[in-house]
Design a protein around this motif. Sequence first.
Motif, PDB file in Angstrom:
ATOM      1  N   SER A  81       0.830  -1.207   0.000  1.00 44.29           N
ATOM      2  CA  SER A  81       0.000   0.000   0.000  1.00 44.29           C
ATOM      3  C   SER A  81       0.862   1.255   0.000  1.00 44.29           C
ATOM      4  O   SER A  81       1.684   1.452   0.900  1.00 44.29           O
ATOM      5  CB  SER A  81      -0.912   0.001   1.228  1.00 44.29           C
ATOM      6  OG  SER A  81      -1.635   1.211   1.286  1.00 44.29           O
ATOM      7  N   PRO A  82       0.668   2.131  -0.988  1.00 40.75           N
ATOM      8  CA  PRO A  82       1.453   3.365  -1.021  1.00 40.75           C
ATOM      9  C   PRO A  82       0.922   4.429  -0.057  1.00 40.75           C
ATOM     10  O   PRO A  82       1.579   5.431   0.185  1.00 40.75           O
ATOM     11  CB  PRO A  82       1.294   3.841  -2.472  1.00 40.75           C
ATOM     12  CG  PRO A  82      -0.019   3.281  -2.897  1.00 40.75           C
ATOM     13  CD  PRO A  82      -0.186   1.976  -2.168  1.00 40.75           C
ATOM     14  N   ASN A  83      -0.266   4.204   0.509  1.00 34.14           N
ATOM     15  CA  ASN A  83      -0.902   5.214   1.353  1.00 34.14           C
ATOM     16  C   ASN A  83      -0.603   5.056   2.843  1.00 34.14           C
ATOM     17  O   ASN A  83      -1.030   5.890   3.631  1.00 34.14           O
ATOM     18  CB  ASN A  83      -2.414   5.184   1.150  1.00 34.14           C
ATOM     19  CG  ASN A  83      -2.788   5.521  -0.273  1.00 34.14           C
ATOM     20  OD1 ASN A  83      -2.223   6.430  -0.853  1.00 34.14           O
ATOM     21  ND2 ASN A  83      -3.716   4.782  -0.835  1.00 34.14           N
ATOM     22  N   LEU A  84       0.116   4.003   3.222  1.00 34.97           N
ATOM     23  CA  LEU A  84       0.427   3.802   4.638  1.00 34.97           C
ATOM     24  C   LEU A  84       1.847   4.273   4.936  1.00 34.97           C
ATOM     25  O   LEU A  84       2.797   3.858   4.270  1.00 34.97           O
ATOM     26  CB  LEU A  84       0.318   2.316   5.014  1.00 34.97           C
ATOM     27  CG  LEU A  84      -1.068   1.720   5.107  1.00 34.97           C
ATOM     28  CD1 LEU A  84      -0.982   0.243   5.462  1.00 34.97           C
ATOM     29  CD2 LEU A  84      -1.915   2.445   6.115  1.00 34.97           C
ATOM     30  N   PRO A  85       2.017   5.120   5.949  1.00 39.38           N
ATOM     31  CA  PRO A  85       3.374   5.491   6.369  1.00 39.38           C
ATOM     32  C   PRO A  85       4.110   4.264   6.911  1.00 39.38           C
ATOM     33  O   PRO A  85       3.483   3.292   7.353  1.00 39.38           O
ATOM     34  CB  PRO A  85       3.147   6.517   7.479  1.00 39.38           C
ATOM     35  CG  PRO A  85       1.752   7.007   7.285  1.00 39.38           C
ATOM     36  CD  PRO A  85       0.995   5.881   6.658  1.00 39.38           C
ATOM     37  N   GLU A  86       5.426   4.317   6.906  1.00 42.27           N
ATOM     38  CA  GLU A  86       6.236   3.150   7.278  1.00 42.27           C
ATOM     39  C   GLU A  86       5.968   2.682   8.704  1.00 42.27           C
ATOM     40  O   GLU A  86       5.862   1.488   8.960  1.00 42.27           O
ATOM     41  CB  GLU A  86       7.726   3.482   7.103  1.00 42.27           C
ATOM     42  CG  GLU A  86       8.610   2.268   7.047  1.00 42.27           C
ATOM     43  CD  GLU A  86       8.232   1.294   5.941  1.00 42.27           C
ATOM     44  OE1 GLU A  86       8.228   0.074   6.224  1.00 42.27           O
ATOM     45  OE2 GLU A  86       7.939   1.730   4.820  1.00 42.27           O
ATOM     46  N   GLY A  87       5.856   3.602   9.652  1.00 41.83           N
ATOM     47  CA  GLY A  87       5.610   3.221  11.043  1.00 41.83           C
ATOM     48  C   GLY A  87       4.266   2.542  11.221  1.00 41.83           C
ATOM     49  O   GLY A  87       4.140   1.549  11.944  1.00 41.83           O
ATOM     50  N   VAL A  88       3.251   3.066  10.548  1.00 43.46           N
ATOM     51  CA  VAL A  88       1.905   2.487  10.626  1.00 43.46           C
ATOM     52  C   VAL A  88       1.908   1.099  10.006  1.00 43.46           C
ATOM     53  O   VAL A  88       1.301   0.164  10.532  1.00 43.46           O
ATOM     54  CB  VAL A  88       0.876   3.402   9.918  1.00 43.46           C
ATOM     55  CG1 VAL A  88      -0.496   2.763   9.885  1.00 43.46           C
ATOM     56  CG2 VAL A  88       0.810   4.758  10.599  1.00 43.46           C
ATOM     57  N   ARG A  89       2.625   0.947   8.913  1.00 44.60           N
ATOM     58  CA  ARG A  89       2.698  -0.354   8.221  1.00 44.60           C
ATOM     59  C   ARG A  89       3.276  -1.430   9.145  1.00 44.60           C
ATOM     60  O   ARG A  89       2.734  -2.522   9.269  1.00 44.60           O
ATOM     61  CB  ARG A  89       3.550  -0.220   6.959  1.00 44.60           C
ATOM     62  CG  ARG A  89       3.667  -1.483   6.160  1.00 44.60           C
ATOM     63  CD  ARG A  89       4.428  -1.266   4.874  1.00 44.60           C
ATOM     64  NE  ARG A  89       3.659  -0.406   3.983  1.00 44.60           N
ATOM     65  CZ  ARG A  89       4.128   0.697   3.410  1.00 44.60           C
ATOM     66  NH1 ARG A  89       5.368   1.070   3.599  1.00 44.60           N
ATOM     67  NH2 ARG A  89       3.365   1.412   2.618  1.00 44.60           N
ATOM     68  N   GLY A  90       4.363  -1.112   9.828  1.00 45.51           N
ATOM     69  CA  GLY A  90       4.997  -2.077  10.734  1.00 45.51           C
ATOM     70  C   GLY A  90       4.094  -2.440  11.902  1.00 45.51           C
ATOM     71  O   GLY A  90       3.970  -3.615  12.273  1.00 45.51           O
ATOM     72  N   ARG A  91       3.443  -1.417  12.509  1.00 38.93           N
ATOM     73  CA  ARG A  91       2.553  -1.692  13.640  1.00 38.93           C
ATOM     74  C   ARG A  91       1.330  -2.479  13.201  1.00 38.93           C
ATOM     75  O   ARG A  91       0.849  -3.356  13.927  1.00 38.93           O
ATOM     76  CB  ARG A  91       2.136  -0.392  14.320  1.00 38.93           C
ATOM     77  CG  ARG A  91       3.259   0.230  15.131  1.00 38.93           C
ATOM     78  CD  ARG A  91       2.786   1.378  15.989  1.00 38.93           C
ATOM     79  NE  ARG A  91       2.334   2.534  15.249  1.00 38.93           N
ATOM     80  CZ  ARG A  91       3.119   3.518  14.827  1.00 38.93           C
ATOM     81  NH1 ARG A  91       4.409   3.472  15.084  1.00 38.93           N
ATOM     82  NH2 ARG A  91       2.617   4.542  14.165  1.00 38.93           N
TER      83      ARG A  91
END
Length: 140
Positions: free
Chosen positions: A46-56
């Motif tokens: 997903s290009p719309n998720l920031p990296e920190g949110v993606r990991g969590r």
Amino acid sequence: MIRIMERIALDDDELHEDFMRSSGAGGQNVNKVETAVQLRFDVRGSPNLPEGVRGRLERLAGRRLTKDGVLVLTAQRFRTQERNRADALERLVEMVREAAVPPPPPRRPTRPTLGSKKRRLEGKRIRGDVKAMRGRVEGD
């Protein structure tokens, strides 16, 4: 566009829905109509998720995340396809919102102050004196 938060929104084409027959109550309807919904969302792609949110979000998903990084949510709580679709989407939005909240900073342990140590010891001394008074009374 599905608005999650002010800075996070997901495109409709990022979500993929499959429909299948549901289990449980529903009588003849459950055998004929595909009311259960399986919602798939590619977390890693997903290009719309920031990296920190993606990991969590990956950590929050647990077993619902495939090896390829696709989050799979199945909704079959309701008897209609529309309500199950809304339920699956609502659960996805709630998971992304939960992942968007950064964890609090770790607590730094502190040492007790000299005054608090003295107060503690004074309280222990007073309590010990009270208990020491509880003994046999010596006869006159």
